[in-house]
Design a protein around this motif. Structure first.
Motif, PDB file in Angstrom:
ATOM      1  N   VAL A  25       0.849  -1.188   0.000  1.00 52.82           N
ATOM      2  CA  VAL A  25       0.000   0.000   0.000  1.00 52.82           C
ATOM      3  C   VAL A  25       0.888   1.243   0.000  1.00 52.82           C
ATOM      4  N   VAL A  26       0.637   2.105  -0.955  1.00 53.32           N
ATOM      5  CA  VAL A  26       1.305   3.403  -0.999  1.00 53.32           C
ATOM      6  C   VAL A  26       0.290   4.447  -0.557  1.00 53.32           C
ATOM      7  N   VAL A  27       0.642   5.208   0.459  1.00 50.98           N
ATOM      8  CA  VAL A  27      -0.276   6.254   0.933  1.00 50.98           C
ATOM      9  C   VAL A  27       0.229   7.606   0.446  1.00 50.98           C
ATOM     10  N   ALA A  68       1.922   6.397   8.463  1.00 54.61           N
ATOM     11  CA  ALA A  68       2.813   6.392   7.305  1.00 54.61           C
ATOM     12  C   ALA A  68       2.768   7.734   6.583  1.00 54.61           C
ATOM     13  N   LEU A  69       1.588   8.284   6.465  1.00 55.73           N
ATOM     14  CA  LEU A  69       1.442   9.565   5.779  1.00 55.73           C
ATOM     15  C   LEU A  69       2.194  10.669   6.527  1.00 55.73           C
ATOM     16  N   VAL A  70       2.022  10.710   7.835  1.00 56.96           N
ATOM     17  CA  VAL A  70       2.721  11.716   8.646  1.00 56.96           C
ATOM     18  C   VAL A  70       4.234  11.556   8.486  1.00 56.96           C
ATOM     19  N   GLU A  80       4.931  19.002   9.280  1.00 56.42           N
ATOM     20  CA  GLU A  80       4.056  18.212  10.135  1.00 56.42           C
ATOM     21  C   GLU A  80       2.636  18.378   9.614  1.00 56.42           C
ATOM     22  N   VAL A  81       1.939  17.249   9.456  1.00 52.43           N
ATOM     23  CA  VAL A  81       0.561  17.313   8.955  1.00 52.43           C
ATOM     24  C   VAL A  81      -0.380  16.545   9.862  1.00 52.43           C
TER      25      VAL A  81
END
Ligand code: CDP
Length: 151
Positions: A25-27, A68-70, A80-81
């Motif tokens: 999985v690619v996020v 993973a996204l962060v 930072e999200v």
């Protein structure tokens, strides 16, 4: 009967049995700031260099997609999200890889192309077609555009 076209046996299979899930999985993040969406131009590999994408990367073992996204946006952009909702849908990449996209809000930092990219652009709604998106990212970008918050 012998198969003439073997589907890349060394790659994880998207449709493999239990435990395999969706394969790799690619996020990626639809990162919003003041009514604009962040687009990132890939610098590698050669076959993808110059094409634009929603920044992200592969899920690592034990990570949630949001984690993973962060991590990926911290590594690639130095920001930072806060992950938001998942954009419905799932898009095939190379065999064994699927792309899933979350909205994300910028908490701190100004995105810089630290890794994987050589240019970043914040695109307003009417600028979204101005870059050459990777084919697999186009449906995700269309969905992301529907969720673009007002400026
Ligand atoms: O950073 P990491 O090595 O984990 O992953 P990546 O190289 O950024 O992405 C893994 C694969 O997903 C590559 O083949 C990318 O081209 C693809 N990808 C994509 O098609 N669209 C995106 N928005 C992000 C990644």
């Amino acid at each position: 009967t012998e198969r003439t076209t073997d589907p890349a046996p060394h790659e994880p299979r998207r449709d493999a049995g239990p435990g395999q899930g969706a394969g790799v999985v690619v996020v990626a993040g639809a990162l919003y700031d003041r009514g604009r969406l962040l687009a990132a131009r890939r610098s590698a590999p050669v076959e993808l260099a110059g094409r634009w994408e929603l920044p992200g990367g592969k899920l690592e073992p034990g990570e949630s997609p949001e984690e993973a996204l962060v991590r990926e946006l911290r590594e690639e952009l130095g920001v930072e999200v806060e992950p938001g909702e998942r954009i419905p849908g799932e898009w095939p990449l190379k065999p064994g890889y699927v792309l899933r996209v979350w909205t994300a809000r910028l908490l701190s930092g100004e995105p810089r192309p630290l890794e994987d990219h050589d240019e970043l652009r914040w695109l307003s709604r009417h600028e979204l077609d101005s870059v050459d998106w990777l084919d697999q990212d186009r449906p995700a970008v269309a969905e992301a555009a529907l969720r673009l918050p007002p400026a």
